[in-house]
Design a protein around this motif. Structure first.
Motif, PDB file in Angstrom:
ATOM      1  N   ARG A   1     -10.577  35.477  87.160  1.00  0.00           N
ATOM      2  CA  ARG A   1     -12.358  35.263  87.192  1.00  0.00           C
ATOM      3  C   ARG A   1     -13.065  34.212  86.761  1.00  0.00           C
ATOM      4  O   ARG A   1     -14.132  33.505  87.143  1.00  0.00           O
ATOM      5  N   LYS A   2     -12.376  32.990  85.601  1.00  0.00           N
ATOM      6  CA  LYS A   2     -12.622  32.516  85.232  1.00  0.00           C
ATOM      7  C   LYS A   2     -12.555  31.075  85.459  1.00  0.00           C
ATOM      8  O   LYS A   2     -13.055  30.145  85.171  1.00  0.00           O
ATOM      9  N   ASN A   3     -11.276  30.783  86.777  1.00  0.00           N
ATOM     10  CA  ASN A   3     -10.335  29.724  86.868  1.00  0.00           C
ATOM     11  C   ASN A   3     -10.662  30.550  88.760  1.00  0.00           C
ATOM     12  O   ASN A   3      -8.934  29.946  89.341  1.00  0.00           O
ATOM     13  N   TRP A   4     -10.880  30.470  88.847  1.00  0.00           N
ATOM     14  CA  TRP A   4     -11.407  30.576  90.678  1.00  0.00           C
ATOM     15  C   TRP A   4     -10.740  29.526  91.436  1.00  0.00           C
ATOM     16  O   TRP A   4     -10.441  29.704  92.191  1.00  0.00           O
TER      17      TRP A   4
ATOM     18  N   ASN B   1     -21.597  41.912  86.184  1.00  0.00           N
ATOM     19  CA  ASN B   1     -20.751  41.561  84.401  1.00  0.00           C
ATOM     20  C   ASN B   1     -20.260  41.999  84.486  1.00  0.00           C
ATOM     21  O   ASN B   1     -20.195  42.452  83.420  1.00  0.00           O
TER      22      ASN B   1
ATOM     23  N   ARG C   1     -20.544  38.512  91.410  1.00  0.00           N
ATOM     24  CA  ARG C   1     -20.360  37.152  90.536  1.00  0.00           C
ATOM     25  C   ARG C   1     -22.129  36.939  90.203  1.00  0.00           C
ATOM     26  O   ARG C   1     -22.005  36.418  89.331  1.00  0.00           O
ATOM     27  N   LYS C   2     -22.924  36.897  91.336  1.00  0.00           N
ATOM     28  CA  LYS C   2     -24.090  36.253  90.909  1.00  0.00           C
ATOM     29  C   LYS C   2     -24.944  37.178  90.573  1.00  0.00           C
ATOM     30  O   LYS C   2     -26.582  36.719  90.949  1.00  0.00           O
TER      31      LYS C   2
ATOM     32  N   ASN D   1      -6.795  42.957  81.147  1.00  0.00           N
ATOM     33  CA  ASN D   1      -6.045  42.188  81.212  1.00  0.00           C
ATOM     34  C   ASN D   1      -5.146  42.538  80.827  1.00  0.00           C
ATOM     35  O   ASN D   1      -3.034  42.122  80.921  1.00  0.00           O
TER      36      ASN D   1
ATOM     37  N   GLY E   1      -9.538  39.966  89.175  1.00  0.00           N
ATOM     38  CA  GLY E   1     -10.761  39.368  89.139  1.00  0.00           C
ATOM     39  C   GLY E   1     -11.058  38.915  90.507  1.00  0.00           C
ATOM     40  O   GLY E   1     -12.355  37.896  90.511  1.00  0.00           O
TER      41      GLY E   1
ATOM     42  N   ASP F   1     -12.840  42.269  80.207  1.00  0.00           N
ATOM     43  CA  ASP F   1     -11.374  41.504  79.733  1.00  0.00           C
ATOM     44  C   ASP F   1     -10.402  42.525  79.154  1.00  0.00           C
ATOM     45  O   ASP F   1      -9.204  42.241  79.424  1.00  0.00           O
TER      46      ASP F   1
ATOM     47  N   LYS G   1      -5.418  34.630  87.257  1.00  0.00           N
ATOM     48  CA  LYS G   1      -7.290  35.055  86.707  1.00  0.00           C
ATOM     49  C   LYS G   1      -7.703  33.761  87.213  1.00  0.00           C
ATOM     50  O   LYS G   1      -7.834  33.424  87.534  1.00  0.00           O
TER      51      LYS G   1
END
Length: 299
Positions: A133-136, A109, A102-103, A116, A95, A113, A131
């Protein structure tokens, strides 16, 4: 004083010349990074940290690359992922796609997933993976901690940049700010990149930061030798041999995530694309191995 000063200067010049000549004889590439002379050192498994960065967006080629990376690791490194010390010095991150994606820039987008499952197959039993992606921020923190451990113990960090470089820039900043006692040296962080597209998708300030604060190694585009599209006969052979090899588990996950028919659904043309593995080949000292050579060597 003038004569003795000249003699001292002459001795320094001779020593410097001798050092450069020795490095050239040994075949060690030397370049200047932000005023500091950096050699391109040999990767030492279990001592140096191998940081594998996968964007998995906007396209799916990282799925094939992750499978080939694991294939090469287990075929090249002594004991491969069965080595506890090697696993401690491996940091796979998923990710790491750039801010433009990302922006909401070019095809936003598109992170899938489903990748994974490939990461689990490739690195679940090889020290795990991170990870981003959601936990930069947490991914940056975890990665910086692993970088610190390697650098503290005399190792280097080799980054396989399988995407843009924002994540690498963030980790370098974290290491320098959180562990100032490390006396961070840009020569000890080697970042390998193969793609113009990846560079163009990186925020300019972050790309400049990485180049300034790491030994940035730009190799030739790996698509010409690690991406085959339209040659269905070869691709069928590659897939069949991969799925019958000892690496079948990870390749099964890779082909399920990025099917060889996904690329040419309308034309019937198939694809295998592991172009981001060109950077790992550079780190491992393998040169430019084509998919055909990989198939004959590893399957």
């Amino acid at each position: 004083w003038f004569i003795s000063g000249c003699h001292r200067l002459e001795r320094r010049v001779k020593r410097a010349s001798a050092m450069w000549f020795a490095l050239l004889v040994l075949g060690v590439a030397v370049k200047e990074v932000n005023g500091q002379q950096c050699s391109t050192p040999k990767y030492r498994p279990g001592v140096d940290l191998l940081a594998l960065h996968y964007d998995h967006a906007p396209d799916k080629d990282d799925g094939h690359s992750a499978a080939l990376d694991r294939t090469i690791i287990d075929s090249t490194v002594k004991k491969g992922c069965k080595s506890q010390q090697f696993k401690k010095r491996l940091n796979a991150v998923s990710g790491t796609y750039g801010n433009r994606v990302r922006k909401g820039g070019d095809r936003p987008n598109w992170f899938d997933d489903g990748s994974n499952a490939v990461m689990n197959a490739a690195f679940g039993d090889c020290g795990g993976w991170v990870k981003a992606r959601k936990n930069w921020n947490e991914a940056v923190r975890k990665s910086a901690k692993k970088w610190k451990k390697a650098l503290k113990n005399g190792g280097r960090v080799f980054v396989k940049e399988g995407g843009p470089s924002e994540f690498t820039a963030a980790v370098i900043r974290k290491v320098k700010s959180k562990y100032p006692w490390l006396k961070y040296s840009k020569c000890k962080v080697i970042v390998v990149q193969h793609s113009n597209w990846n560079e163009n998708q990186t925020d300019e300030k972050d790309l400049k930061y990485v180049k300034k604060n790491a030994n940035y190694v730009r190799i030739k585009d790996a698509n010409p030798y690690l991406r085959v599209a339209g040659d269905n006969g070869f691709i069928n052979k590659f897939k069949n041999r991969a799925l019958k090899s000892k690496f079948a588990k990870v390749w099964r996950a890779a082909f399920k995530y990025y099917s060889v028919v996904d690329w040419g659904k309308k034309t019937g043309e198939k694809i295998v694309d592991a172009s981001d593995t060109g950077e790992l080949m550079k780190i491992m000292g393998l040169g430019q191995m084509s998919l055909s050579k990989c198939m004959n060597k590893y399957f």
